[in-house]
Design an enzyme around this catalytic site. Structure first.
Site, mmCIF file in Angstrom:
data_model
loop_
_atom_site.group_PDB
_atom_site.id
_atom_site.type_symbol
_atom_site.label_atom_id
_atom_site.label_comp_id
_atom_site.label_asym_id
_atom_site.label_seq_id
_atom_site.Cartn_x
_atom_site.Cartn_y
_atom_site.Cartn_z
ATOM 1 N N GLU A 432 -1.470 9.956 -4.827
ATOM 2 C CA GLU A 432 -0.355 9.301 -5.849
ATOM 3 C C GLU A 432 0.722 9.319 -4.543
ATOM 4 O O GLU A 432 2.390 9.711 -5.211
ATOM 5 C CB GLU A 432 -0.143 11.240 -6.767
ATOM 6 C CG GLU A 432 -1.396 11.796 -7.699
ATOM 7 C CD GLU A 432 -1.459 10.291 -8.346
ATOM 8 O OE1 GLU A 432 0.345 9.912 -8.590
ATOM 9 O OE2 GLU A 432 -2.661 9.916 -9.134
HETATM 10 C C1 LIG Z 1 -9.858 9.471 -3.913
HETATM 11 C C2 LIG Z 1 -9.248 8.531 -4.683
HETATM 12 C C3 LIG Z 1 -8.761 8.649 -6.044
HETATM 13 C C4 LIG Z 1 -8.210 8.135 -6.610
HETATM 14 N N1 LIG Z 1 -7.734 7.900 -7.282
HETATM 15 C C5 LIG Z 1 -7.537 7.080 -8.014
HETATM 16 C C6 LIG Z 1 -6.380 6.866 -9.616
HETATM 17 O O1 LIG Z 1 -6.723 7.920 -10.388
HETATM 18 N N2 LIG Z 1 -6.093 5.548 -10.280
HETATM 19 C C7 LIG Z 1 -5.278 4.825 -9.648
HETATM 20 O O2 LIG Z 1 -4.824 4.703 -9.424
HETATM 21 N N3 LIG Z 1 -5.167 5.033 -7.805
HETATM 22 C C8 LIG Z 1 -6.128 6.390 -7.351
HETATM 23 N N4 LIG Z 1 -6.538 6.613 -6.162
HETATM 24 C C9 LIG Z 1 -5.399 5.154 -5.212
HETATM 25 C C10 LIG Z 1 -4.127 5.633 -4.424
HETATM 26 O O3 LIG Z 1 -3.308 5.983 -5.187
HETATM 27 C C11 LIG Z 1 -3.903 5.360 -2.891
HETATM 28 O O4 LIG Z 1 -5.200 4.955 -2.178
HETATM 29 C C12 LIG Z 1 -2.880 5.184 -2.626
HETATM 30 O O5 LIG Z 1 -1.599 5.204 -3.599
HETATM 31 C C13 LIG Z 1 -2.568 4.619 -1.086
HETATM 32 O O6 LIG Z 1 -2.408 3.166 -1.193
HETATM 33 P P1 LIG Z 1 -4.099 1.859 -0.228
HETATM 34 O O7 LIG Z 1 -5.408 3.209 -0.516
HETATM 35 O O8 LIG Z 1 -4.198 0.406 -0.640
HETATM 36 O O9 LIG Z 1 -2.817 2.139 1.019
HETATM 37 P P2 LIG Z 1 -1.889 1.384 1.488
HETATM 38 O O10 LIG Z 1 -0.755 1.648 0.726
HETATM 39 O O11 LIG Z 1 -2.748 0.291 2.101
HETATM 40 O O12 LIG Z 1 -1.574 2.213 2.785
HETATM 41 C C14 LIG Z 1 -1.677 2.108 4.051
HETATM 42 C C15 LIG Z 1 -0.500 2.868 5.367
HETATM 43 O O13 LIG Z 1 0.359 2.202 5.052
HETATM 44 C C16 LIG Z 1 1.689 2.991 4.715
HETATM 45 N N5 LIG Z 1 2.319 2.545 4.157
HETATM 46 C C17 LIG Z 1 2.671 1.334 3.135
HETATM 47 N N6 LIG Z 1 3.209 0.635 2.547
HETATM 48 C C18 LIG Z 1 4.701 1.093 3.369
HETATM 49 C C19 LIG Z 1 5.562 1.340 2.983
HETATM 50 N N7 LIG Z 1 6.216 0.255 2.385
HETATM 51 N N8 LIG Z 1 6.161 1.761 4.457
HETATM 52 C C20 LIG Z 1 5.990 2.534 4.760
HETATM 53 N N9 LIG Z 1 4.572 3.294 5.032
HETATM 54 C C21 LIG Z 1 4.002 2.155 4.615
HETATM 55 C C22 LIG Z 1 0.657 4.394 3.806
HETATM 56 O O14 LIG Z 1 1.994 5.678 4.155
HETATM 57 C C23 LIG Z 1 -1.014 4.482 4.496
HETATM 58 O O15 LIG Z 1 0.032 5.380 5.474
HETATM 59 C C24 LIG Z 1 -7.406 7.103 -5.352
HETATM 60 C C25 LIG Z 1 -7.436 6.939 -4.072
HETATM 61 C C26 LIG Z 1 -8.778 7.178 -3.307
HETATM 62 C C27 LIG Z 1 -8.266 7.319 -2.107
#
Ligand SMILES: Cc1cc2nc3c(=O)[nH]c(=O)nc-3n(C[C@H](O)[C@H](O)[C@H](O)COP(=O)(O)OP(=O)(O)OC[C@H]3O[C@@H](n4cnc5c(N)ncnc54)[C@H](O)[C@@H]3O)c2cc1C
Length: 589
Positions: A432
């Site tokens: 989220e």
């Molecule tokens: C168990 C689990 C359940 C989930 N359930 C759902 C679901 O039901 N539906 C759904 O749609 N998604 C779901 N997600 C996805 C979740 O919302 C994403 O994993 C989350 O939004 C982060 O995206 P990412 O994993 O691609 O990380 P990334 O976006 O790659 O981020 C990696 C790191 O980089 C940082 N970062 C990224 N962009 C920036 C920026 N612009 N400025 C500064 N820092 C930045 C982040 O803070 C983080 O520390 C789930 C994830 C998990 C692990």
């Protein structure tokens, strides 16, 4: 509950004495309720929590399975779901016309808290269903409402939110799932979504996926994203699939009872979706569900903080180790100051974040029923949602780790649930929207977007709730006011700096700014609680012991947690941007 994982006395105190949620009955939408009926709902939730608590560890040890595209969840999830549906709790916060009970969302949050203390993973299924139904009620056509809402709220169908894609995590602008318009007004959906919680299971006959996708030839970026209702099975014949396939199940660190799936939509070009709301406004619409889900995640951290506190408190009352000065026999570890410090920190976090979460849910109720002040409550909610989400998540993590530490070596084993709680709580600061993204929302959109004006609204609200503070509270109130003045000055300086140094410099330490503002909000809630406790102690009939522990916790908060704000202030005032990318790379060895 067999092992108490929350305090009903404290929950009652926060709901009825601090936030006075029962006053919502003055609004026609909630007029059927009074404190007695609302307490009966909490009793019902407690009895369901007692049923599901024994499944907490077994459902962690036996992950969901996926055989021939069908996901099967632990029997404990079925027990939970049946109980929540049959008790009417699933539909309870919805209007009578949808078979709901018009229960205030703040009271339902208390229900969720009780259930989530027993099993924070199971409640994800019911939360997602309610989120889906809410979104369809807000943006759907009358036909869509009639088709989807009744089976969702009756627990016949379940729901998901499908946002994330391999290349689109924090940045949803990169979404590529595509919606191809069809002559009959429907869309063919094609694309893949990852990490979809409750994306498939054997609880219900159908699953309503809410999917973000781009209609062909939509504009680039966030302005070209639309929202679609995509059922797992066909609507006219639920025995036939709608071309939504499970590609794989993730093996998660915690929250294992809820499957997280990699889903493929339209591999055979036969996946039908229905546009929800207006084209290209999908992300804005989805924010309604996301913001509520963010509060839910913050509450998840609070649930685990509470469960860990009461588990470690019980352990500390049974484990003998070490001696107190001048005593010959080993003492209970609860008698050691360092253990008491860890327990008090957990208590202060669990109770403080619960108060802030319920404050936000109360604003959610008021924004819906108080027409004349709707904009006021919505603005406060927008400001506080990233704060409450992060405080619950991050401080929840701190609290659970303190709980684990109280158990010593046993905390690190699966003989006790602390290690599972530590794994479960870890996700809260990631999904989220990560803490980093919440921080940018706070400082960039809310504070920067309003040029700091939104803080004046917050300040007025805080002052109003702390009016008539008793003499004993003034020493803490004064510290709080001084820190708020520093915070306002800092905000003005940061905004000034951003015009000369740019947005990246402004947002470079947004996470620390969020922690600092979060601490002020915790202080606000502790002052509110302290105010009520002091007033109660003045009346002769009060239960003194409970209120005295509140005041002790307030003092602990101001001595041990509140001074952390000074560290963040010092870093934020320092204009050297060590974390901004420079021409010479610093992250090399
Ligand atoms: C168990 C689990 C359940 C989930 N359930 C759902 C679901 O039901 N539906 C759904 O749609 N998604 C779901 N997600 C996805 C979740 O919302 C994403 O994993 C989350 O939004 C982060 O995206 P990412 O994993 O691609 O990380 P990334 O976006 O790659 O981020 C990696 C790191 O980089 C940082 N970062 C990224 N962009 C920036 C920026 N612009 N400025 C500064 N820092 C930045 C982040 O803070 C983080 O520390 C789930 C994830 C998990 C692990």
């Amino acid at each position: 509950m067999k092992q108490a994982l929350f305090s009903r006395r404290n929950l009652n105190f926060t709901l009825w004495e601090v936030h006075q949620v029962q006053q919502l009955s003055a609004y026609p939408f909630f007029e059927v309720h009074d404190q007695t009926t609302l307490e009966m709902v909490l009793d019902m939730a407690t009895s369901i929590a007692e049923q599901i608590q024994p499944f907490y560890q077994p459902a962690d040890k036996q992950e969901p399975t996926c055989i021939d595209q069908q996901v099967t969840v632990h029997e404990g999830v079925h027990v939970f779901f049946k109980a929540v549906v049959e008790s009417g709790l699933l539909a309870a916060p919805f209007a009578f016309e949808w078979e709901g009970q018009q229960l205030p969302k703040s009271v339902f949050a208390a229900v969720d808290f009780i259930l989530g203390c027993a099993n924070n993973t199971f409640v994800m299924f019911s939360d997602l269903i309610q989120g889906c139904a809410n979104l369809i009620l807000t943006f759907g056509t009358d036909t869509q409402k009639q088709i989807f809402v009744p089976p969702l709220l009756a627990g016949k169908w379940a729901g998901t939110m499908c946002l994330t894609e391999p290349q689109a995590g924090s940045s949803l602008a990169e979404i590529t799932t595509t919606a191809f318009p069809q002559p009959d007004g429907t869309y063919r959906i094609k694309g893949q979504k990852i990490f979809i919680s409750a994306g498939d299971h054997d609880l219900t006959e159908n699953i309503v996926h809410l999917v973000l996708a781009r209609i062909t030839d939509a504009p680039q970026g966030v302005k070209g994203i639309s929202l679609f209702i995509v059922p797992k099975n066909q609507l006219d014949n639920p025995t036939l699939a709608n071309d939504v396939k499970t590609i794989g199940l993730y093996h998660k660190m915690g929250q294992k009872a809820t499957p997280a799936l990699h889903l493929a939509f339209g591999e055979e070009d036969t996946c039908t979706g229905f546009l929800l709301g207006k084209p290209n406004e999908g992300l804005m619409q989805m924010f309604q569900m996301m913001n509520k889900a963010r509060l839910g995640v913050g509450l998840g951290g609070t649930q685990l903080a509470s469960a860990a506190y009461y588990t470690s408190l019980q352990y500390a009352q049974e484990r003998r180790q070490g001696r107190r000065p001048n005593e010959h026999l080993p003492t209970l570890i609860i008698n050691h100051p360092d253990v008491r410090r860890m327990l008090l920190e957990q208590k202060v976090i669990a109770e403080g974040t619960l108060a802030l979460m319920l404050q936000c849910y109360l604003y959610l109720d008021l924004a819906e029923v108080s027409l004349e002040k709707q904009a006021h409550y919505e603005a406060l909610l927008h400001l506080l949602t990233p704060v409450a989400k992060t405080l619950g998540a991050e401080l929840g993590n701190t609290a659970v780790h303190q709980g684990l530490q109280v158990l010593g070596g046993y905390g690190y084993t699966s003989d006790f649930p602390l290690e599972q709680m530590a794994r479960d709580v870890r996700i809260m600061s990631i999904y989220e929207g990560t803490t980093g993204i919440q921080a940018q929302t706070l400082l960039g959109r809310q504070i920067g977007g309003s040029q700091g004006k939104i803080l004046t609204l917050w300040e007025k609200e805080v002052q109003q709730t702390l009016a008539n503070a008793p003499q004993e509270l003034l020493i803490f109130l004064e510290k709080f006011k001084q820190e708020c003045a520093e915070f306002k000055l800092l905000t003005a300086n940061l905004l000034k700096r951003s015009s000369s140094q740019g947005t990246e410099a402004l947002l470079s330490d947004a996470t620390l700014y969020l922690h600092y503002f979060g601490l002020l909000n915790m202080a606000w809630q502790w002052l509110k609680m302290g105010l009520v406790a002091y007033q109660a102690l003045e009346s002769t009939t009060a239960e003194d012991a409970f209120y005295r522990t509140k005041i002790h916790s307030l003092k602990f908060f101001f001595k041990y947690l509140f001074p952390q704000g000074r560290t963040w202030l010092a870093i934020l005032q320092n204009e050297e941007h060590l974390t901004c990318k420079q021409t010479e790379e610093q992250l090399v060895w």
